[in-house]
Design a protein around this motif. Structure first.
Motif, PDB file in Angstrom:
ATOM      1  N   GLY A 159      57.858-105.136  -1.274  1.00  0.00           N
ATOM      2  CA  GLY A 159      58.318-105.116  -2.655  1.00  0.00           C
ATOM      3  C   GLY A 159      58.125-106.468  -3.301  1.00  0.00           C
ATOM      4  N   PHE A 200      63.065-107.425  -6.887  1.00  0.00           N
ATOM      5  CA  PHE A 200      63.765-106.214  -6.447  1.00  0.00           C
ATOM      6  C   PHE A 200      65.194-106.574  -6.039  1.00  0.00           C
ATOM      7  CE2 PHE A 200      60.237-103.062  -5.012  1.00  0.00           C
ATOM      8  CZ  PHE A 200      59.565-103.272  -6.199  1.00  0.00           C
ATOM      9  N   GLN A 202      67.034-102.122  -3.108  1.00  0.00           N
ATOM     10  CA  GLN A 202      65.668-101.597  -3.211  1.00  0.00           C
ATOM     11  C   GLN A 202      64.813-102.044  -2.033  1.00  0.00           C
ATOM     12  OE1 GLN A 202      64.893-103.165  -7.202  1.00  0.00           O
ATOM     13  NE2 GLN A 202      64.647-101.069  -7.958  1.00  0.00           N
TER      14      GLN A 202
END
Length: 236
Positions: free
Chosen positions: A151, A155, A159
């Motif tokens: 990610g 984030f 998440q």
């Protein structure tokens, strides 16, 4: 953190007890992350259906049929390195395999059933195209390591943890029946088709890295391995 001058990419590397040269130990595929990667994905789309081509182009991707293949061969297209993925409907594959394999293959762009990038019809392709921002592909390197984009630094912790959990569970689910680097030779004998002993580890190491980070952070395998009671927890 807020002092970074860019939204860093966070990556997860998992070293598995695999020898990709041995049958069944070269893992390859794709998976969908709950929160995506935070990256914009540019795709090449090959289809003979004009409506599929039009909708893919409207979504900002490069799409076409035989004419796109010809343009790529003749060098009339933008550099292929700007694309992260290539998708194709099944009827285009003979031409792609014959004319573009040498161009797409080395760049990791060759459509392949294992990475779910070949489709029976245009509707399925378009559905997958909409999901590409959340889809990542993986493939064991020569050392048996899988690399994943986890990610972005922007984030939330939740998440990143959701994406992390999905990746680890997928890696466990695709564990081959037989695995092991086989650096040490034991007693002679074929044993080629036998299952791996329960004492042989599948998970070896896991590291986190960030774009601007210095080096990598080694993780506690107990929190990474889904078969551990400490999976997704902080071991005491």
């Amino acid at each position: 953190g807020p002092y970074r001058n860019q939204d860093e990419t966070v990556e997860l590397s998992i070293n598995l007890n695999l020898d990709p040269r041995r049958p069944g130990q070269a893992l390859r595929g794709s998976l969908m992350l709950p929160h995506g990667t935070g990256k914009t994905v540019s795709c090449l789309v090959f289809s003979s259906d004009p409506s599929v081509v039009q909708r893919a182009q409207e979504a900002g991707h490069k799409a076409g049929g035989e004419e796109l293949v010809d343009r790529i061969i003749n060098g009339h297209e933008e550099p292929l390195d700007q694309y992260q993925r290539a998708l194709a409907t099944k009827e285009m594959m003979p031409q792609i395999q014959k004319q573009l394999a040498r161009l797409l293959g080395p760049r990791g762009l060759m459509p392949n059933p294992k990475t779910n990038t070949i489709f029976d019809d245009g509707a399925l392709l378009l559905q997958s195209l909409n999901e590409q921002a959340n889809t990542i592909t993986y493939r064991t390197d020569a050392s048996g390591i899988l690399h994943f984009v986890l990610g972005k630094g922007s984030f939330s912790s939740e998440q990143l943890l959701d994406n992390f959990q999905t990746i680890c569970q997928t890696v466990q689910e695709i564990k081959p029946e037989t695995y092991g680097k086989g650096k040490k030779k034991k007693k002679s004998g074929s044993g080629g088709g036998k299952k791996t002993s329960k004492n042989v580890k599948y998970w070896l190491r896991a590291h986190l890295t960030a774009t601007q980070g210095q080096g990598s952070v080694r993780m506690d395998l107990r929190s990474v391995d889904p078969t551990s009671p400490f999976f997704m927890k902080e071991p005491e």
